[in-house]
Design a protein around this motif. Structure first.
Motif, PDB file in Angstrom:
ATOM      1  N   GLU A 144       1.679   4.013  -2.954  1.00  0.00           N
ATOM      2  CA  GLU A 144       1.216   5.686  -2.898  1.00  0.00           C
ATOM      3  C   GLU A 144       2.555   6.608  -3.103  1.00  0.00           C
ATOM      4  O   GLU A 144       2.645   7.622  -3.527  1.00  0.00           O
ATOM      5  CB  GLU A 144       1.001   5.810  -1.378  1.00  0.00           C
ATOM      6  CG  GLU A 144       0.650   7.052  -0.826  1.00  0.00           C
ATOM      7  CD  GLU A 144      -0.827   7.894  -1.669  1.00  0.00           C
ATOM      8  OE1 GLU A 144      -0.742   9.166  -1.850  1.00  0.00           O
ATOM      9  OE2 GLU A 144      -1.305   7.080  -2.427  1.00  0.00           O
ATOM     10  N   LEU A 146      -2.106   7.363   5.175  1.00  0.00           N
ATOM     11  CA  LEU A 146      -2.756   6.078   4.835  1.00  0.00           C
ATOM     12  C   LEU A 146      -3.710   5.439   6.299  1.00  0.00           C
ATOM     13  O   LEU A 146      -4.560   5.108   5.959  1.00  0.00           O
ATOM     14  CB  LEU A 146      -2.288   4.986   4.211  1.00  0.00           C
ATOM     15  CG  LEU A 146      -1.140   5.348   2.781  1.00  0.00           C
ATOM     16  CD1 LEU A 146      -0.503   4.429   2.323  1.00  0.00           C
ATOM     17  CD2 LEU A 146      -2.416   5.415   2.006  1.00  0.00           C
ATOM     18  N   GLU A 157       0.861  -1.294   0.007  1.00  0.00           N
ATOM     19  CA  GLU A 157      -0.033   0.055   0.140  1.00  0.00           C
ATOM     20  C   GLU A 157       0.651   1.200   0.085  1.00  0.00           C
ATOM     21  O   GLU A 157       0.711   2.148  -0.825  1.00  0.00           O
ATOM     22  CB  GLU A 157      -0.964   0.148   1.260  1.00  0.00           C
ATOM     23  CG  GLU A 157      -2.206  -1.024   1.302  1.00  0.00           C
ATOM     24  CD  GLU A 157      -2.670  -1.010   2.342  1.00  0.00           C
ATOM     25  OE1 GLU A 157      -3.499  -0.177   2.657  1.00  0.00           O
ATOM     26  OE2 GLU A 157      -2.550  -1.724   3.487  1.00  0.00           O
ATOM     27  N   LYS A 188      -7.720   4.876   6.641  1.00  0.00           N
ATOM     28  CA  LYS A 188      -8.492   3.632   6.951  1.00  0.00           C
ATOM     29  C   LYS A 188      -9.193   3.847   8.215  1.00  0.00           C
ATOM     30  O   LYS A 188     -10.455   3.287   8.355  1.00  0.00           O
ATOM     31  CB  LYS A 188      -7.205   2.650   7.383  1.00  0.00           C
ATOM     32  CG  LYS A 188      -6.713   2.097   6.116  1.00  0.00           C
ATOM     33  CD  LYS A 188      -5.855   0.743   6.626  1.00  0.00           C
ATOM     34  CE  LYS A 188      -5.612   0.016   5.346  1.00  0.00           C
ATOM     35  NZ  LYS A 188      -5.043  -1.366   5.617  1.00  0.00           N
TER      36      LYS A 188
END
Length: 281
Positions: A237, A258, A233, A262
């Motif tokens: 990014e 991030l 992830e 979430k």
């Protein structure tokens, strides 16, 4: 590897690399005094102008000078070629398409080398520095040679940063199939890799998906451990934001962003009917 059809020199030569910067001029002089005969001056793909004095100084010393346009995937072929021309005009004997991010495909390599060849002087060389992130380093190197590249960077068992570089054993085998003159002994190369090299090749996750810079390898697992994130992830990014080497300190900020997203997404998720409890009558 030099593919101009001559055998490699028997005497030992020292080669070096330098990032552009004021203090590196002094280091370049020291390297020359120590016997280094060839140097690569590296800049980001769009910042070739900061390498002009370094390339010029290398030429003053009588060194073989190459321009190294790092993260070449971040500039289209035409723009990258403009930067390559700056390095050539500064005195570079060779300018590289440097796929340090392991992002280029065969089409990308062909476009960039083709553009180089139509703009740079025919007497100057073009190089390819591939990485193995997409398992395309050998294929990319072969395409590059077909388009006019004469310098190919490769290493035993693909040893190199991140996902590794082009495995020289496989590339030489391809070169033999095509009948290219390279001066390498394939059997001898196949006998040279150490146990550590073989172990590296069998680690397929590390071979294809590690972050492409050693500093990133240090930062990303820590960020993941602290914030419950998947390494991939963060890597996606990082790529989306167009980050380059030297910006690794921003990885923690990305991990925090991030993680916050979430948490926010969990807060607005509607509860399932069975989770809402019995209704009051």
């Amino acid at each position: 590897m030099d593919l101009r059809g001559r055998r490699g020199r028997r005497e030992r030569e020292a080669h070096g690399a330098a990032a552009a910067g004021d203090r590196h001029i002094e280091e370049l002089a020291k390297a020359h005094d120590l016997g280094v005969v060839s140097v690569r001056v590296a800049t980001h793909a769009t910042e070739a102008d900061i390498a002009i004095q370094h390339i010029g100084k290398a030429r003053e010393f009588g060194m073989d000078a190459s321009g190294f346009l790092v993260t070449s995937h971040m500039a289209p072929a035409a723009e990258l070629t403009e930067r390559a021309k700056i390095m050539e005009d500064a005195g570079a004997h060779c300018v590289y398409v440097t796929d340090s991010g392991g992002r280029l495909t065969m089409r990308d390599v062909r476009d960039r080398v083709h553009a180089y060849r139509h703009v740079l002087e025919p007497t100057n060389q073009i190089g390819i520095h591939p990485h193995e992130n997409l398992s395309l380093s050998v294929a990319n190197s072969a395409v590059a040679v077909e388009e006019g590249v004469t310098r190919v960077d490769a290493s035993l068992a693909g040893h190199g940063a991140g996902a590794g570089n082009c495995p020289i054993e496989a590339f030489v085998a391809v070169a033999d199939i095509y009948g290219w003159k390279h001066g390498c002994d394939l059997f001898a190369l196949q006998e040279r890799p150490t146990t550590s090299c073989d172990r590296c090749k069998t680690d397929r996750w590390g071979w294809t998906a590690k972050p492409s810079r050693s500093a990133s390898r240090a930062s990303i697992p820590v960020s993941c451990a602290n914030h419950g994130l998947d390494t991939r992830e963060i890597l996606v990014e990082v790529g989306r934001r167009g980050m380059v080497g030297g910006q690794e300190d921003m990885i923690t900020d990305i991990a925090l962003d991030l993680a916050r997203k979430k948490v926010a997404s969990r807060r607005i998720e509607p509860l399932a009917p069975h989770a809402m409890g019995p209704r009051e009558s």
